[in-house]
Design an enzyme around this catalytic site. Structure first.
Site, PDB file in Angstrom:
ATOM      1  N   THR A 101       0.837  -1.210   0.000  1.00 36.08           N
ATOM      2  CA  THR A 101       0.000   0.000   0.000  1.00 36.08           C
ATOM      3  C   THR A 101       0.868   1.254   0.000  1.00 36.08           C
ATOM      4  O   THR A 101       0.712   2.138  -0.845  1.00 36.08           O
ATOM      5  CB  THR A 101      -0.901  -0.013   1.255  1.00 36.08           C
ATOM      6  OG1 THR A 101      -1.622  -1.242   1.262  1.00 36.08           O
ATOM      7  CG2 THR A 101      -1.885   1.130   1.251  1.00 36.08           C
ATOM      8  N   LYS A 144       7.334   1.367  11.454  1.00 37.44           N
ATOM      9  CA  LYS A 144       7.391   1.682  12.903  1.00 37.44           C
ATOM     10  C   LYS A 144       7.910   0.522  13.739  1.00 37.44           C
ATOM     11  O   LYS A 144       8.534   0.717  14.762  1.00 37.44           O
ATOM     12  CB  LYS A 144       6.039   2.155  13.424  1.00 37.44           C
ATOM     13  CG  LYS A 144       4.865   1.290  13.095  1.00 37.44           C
ATOM     14  CD  LYS A 144       3.952   2.005  12.152  1.00 37.44           C
ATOM     15  CE  LYS A 144       3.151   0.978  11.377  1.00 37.44           C
ATOM     16  NZ  LYS A 144       2.409   1.537  10.283  1.00 37.44           N
ATOM     17  N   GLY A 154      -8.233  -0.379   3.611  1.00 39.97           N
ATOM     18  CA  GLY A 154      -6.768  -0.389   3.540  1.00 39.97           C
ATOM     19  C   GLY A 154      -6.077   0.280   4.717  1.00 39.97           C
ATOM     20  O   GLY A 154      -4.889   0.585   4.652  1.00 39.97           O
ATOM     21  N   LYS A 211       4.486   3.352  17.997  1.00 37.90           N
ATOM     22  CA  LYS A 211       4.528   4.792  17.698  1.00 37.90           C
ATOM     23  C   LYS A 211       4.838   5.611  18.946  1.00 37.90           C
ATOM     24  O   LYS A 211       5.609   6.573  18.884  1.00 37.90           O
ATOM     25  CB  LYS A 211       3.209   5.218  17.056  1.00 37.90           C
ATOM     26  CG  LYS A 211       3.031   4.613  15.659  1.00 37.90           C
ATOM     27  CD  LYS A 211       1.613   4.791  15.157  1.00 37.90           C
ATOM     28  CE  LYS A 211       1.426   4.198  13.769  1.00 37.90           C
ATOM     29  NZ  LYS A 211       0.018   4.075  13.407  1.00 37.90           N
TER      30      LYS A 211
HETATM   31  N1  HSE Z   1      -2.515   0.377  10.715  1.00 41.80           N
HETATM   32  C1  HSE Z   1      -2.017   1.678  10.989  1.00 41.80           C
HETATM   33  C2  HSE Z   1      -3.159   2.529  11.525  1.00 41.80           C
HETATM   34  C3  HSE Z   1      -1.439   2.260   9.735  1.00 41.80           C
HETATM   35  O1  HSE Z   1      -4.301   2.094  11.429  1.00 41.80           O
HETATM   36  O2  HSE Z   1      -2.943   3.588  12.071  1.00 41.80           O
HETATM   37  C4  HSE Z   1      -0.603   3.433   9.929  1.00 41.80           C
HETATM   38  O3  HSE Z   1       0.463   3.196  10.784  1.00 41.80           O
END
Ligand code: HSE
Length: 407
Positions: A11, A100, A182, A200
């Site tokens: 993606t 991350k 997505g 994060k």
């Molecule tokens: N899966 C993560 C989210 C994508 O939903 O925030 C971005 O890091």
């Protein structure tokens, strides 16, 4: 000419390729260079694209090509991304990543390798997708002593909780919608169990406090236990439930870091952050509180941050950006007792005994009385968490759920 290689065409990777190719004129003008995507590494075949000729499946072509100055790593995961990134940095190539997991677990080491080789390792897209947060923290807020970072760091869980709150949709249906759009990670556990937000907050806290904070040092809880009943109770109390990542420094420099579902007061700005959007609040001793808001996930939003890092690398081919933290230690993160208000949902077959124990522990306190379900729900008074937990443990309950709150 600046030759760039992209590792991964999922993606984010496809977004990066499209942006670098479709916005080439704008990008070239901004950096005053001819920026050329030379290779895209992926084991899969992508026929019929305007750039299908760029695909390779052998990393050695990138590692051994001295013309490649910048490598974008958007494969995700630790293996083989870690080895590939390390080899690129050691080979004198700057690396940009959105990964991350990689930065949260290997950041200190990779930053140090980049420093030794006088190249850059940039990762703006690893937190908050398209939201500028790493650069503001390492540039605009650099004069501050950061005391607290908190926010909504995962778009998928925010989207799911929002669907539960607004549309009364059940968890599974909301997760499926997030995946169809997505937003969710390949393995949704990383999102719904809080690991993605944990990574994060590790990155942000490491930047803010100068030493690596590792995922296993963060108390992490996801949203899988949050039910429509909790959402409804929270609403009655004037709150919404959000997955909040937080890192805080105490006066004696202890650090506490957590990711957990939290009742956020409806008057708090974070309660208004809906759908896939993220918001990150940073508190510094000079600036006070600043909040960054935007699309925290999605192909082009994340690609926007990755490509900006590529452009920044081009501007710093012979110098290093000041993005830095050193290796951490086990004792760096230490939970400290903080004053708080807790949400408590308790049930018992012997309802009268439960209510009696509530009065003994908390005195004459307001509570939601759901006798039909043999359940009570209340917000505690404000006190140190250890004191509140002592009182909660005296409740005559068969089951108890406790959540943190944020005013
Ligand atoms: N899966 C993560 C989210 C994508 O939903 O925030 C971005 O890091």
């Amino acid at each position: 000419m600046i030759n760039v290689a992209i590792m991964g065409h999922g993606t984010v990777g496809s977004g990066v390729a499209e942006l670098l190719i479709n916005n080439k004129n704008r990008i070239d003008n901004a950096v005053k260079e001819d920026v050329f995507v030379k290779y895209i590494l992926d084991l899969r075949k992508f026929e019929g694209l305007s750039y299908s000729d760029k695909f390779i499946d052998n990393f050695e072509l990138i590692a051994n090509d001295r013309d490649i100055k910048i490598v974008v790593e958007v494969m995700g995961g630790i293996n083989p991304a870690y080895d590939f990134v390390k080899r690129c940095l050691e080979g004198g190539k700057s690396v940009v990543t959105s990964n991350k997991e990689l930065v949260a677990s290997k950041g200190a080491e990779l930053i140090s390798i980049a420093e030794k080789n006088n190249v850059n390792f940039l990762f703006e897209a690893s937190v908050g997708g398209g939201i500028p947060i790493i650069r503001p923290m390492t540039q605009c807020l650099l004069a501050n002593k950061i005391t607290e970072i908190k926010g909504i760091l995962n778009g998928t869980t925010n989207y799911i909780l929002n669907k539960m709150i607004v549309d009364n949709m059940d968890f599974d249906a909301a997760l499926k919608l997030a995946q169809d759009n997505g937003f969710a990670e390949k393995n949704p556990a990383a999102d719904i169990e809080g690991h993605d937000a944990c990574r994060k907050i590790c990155i942000l806290a490491s930047l803010a406090f100068g030493k690596h904070i590792y995922p296993e040092q963060v108390k992490t809880e996801g949203i899988t236990d949050i039910t429509l009943e909790d959402i409804d109770y929270a609403d009655k109390l004037g709150f919404v439930i959000k997955l909040i990542g937080m890192a805080k420094k105490s006066n004696n420099d202890s650090i506490s870091a957590s990711v957990r579902p939290t009742l956020v007061k409806k008057s708090n700005l974070l309660s208004q952050v809906n759908g896939v959007f993220n918001a990150i609040s940073v508190t510094g001793d000079a600036v006070d509180e600043v909040v960054f808001y935007g699309k925290g996930a999605g192909k082009m939003a994340t690609a926007s941050a990755v490509v900006a890092d590529v452009m920044d690398c081009i501007g710093h081919l012979d110098s290093r950006k000041n993005i830095y933290w050193t290796d951490g230690s086990k004792s760096f993160v230490k939970e400290f007792d903080q004053k708080t208000v807790l949400y408590v949902r308790a049930s018992a077959l012997n309802y009268d005994s439960l209510v009696g124990s509530l009065k003994n522990a908390f005195g004459d306190i307001d509570f939601i009385d759901n006798k039909q379900a043999n359940e009570i729900v209340f917000l505690t008074c404000e006190d140190f968490e250890s004191e509140l937990n002592k009182k909660i443990s005296t409740l005559n309950a068969d089951s108890i759920k406790v959540l943190h709150t944020l005013n």
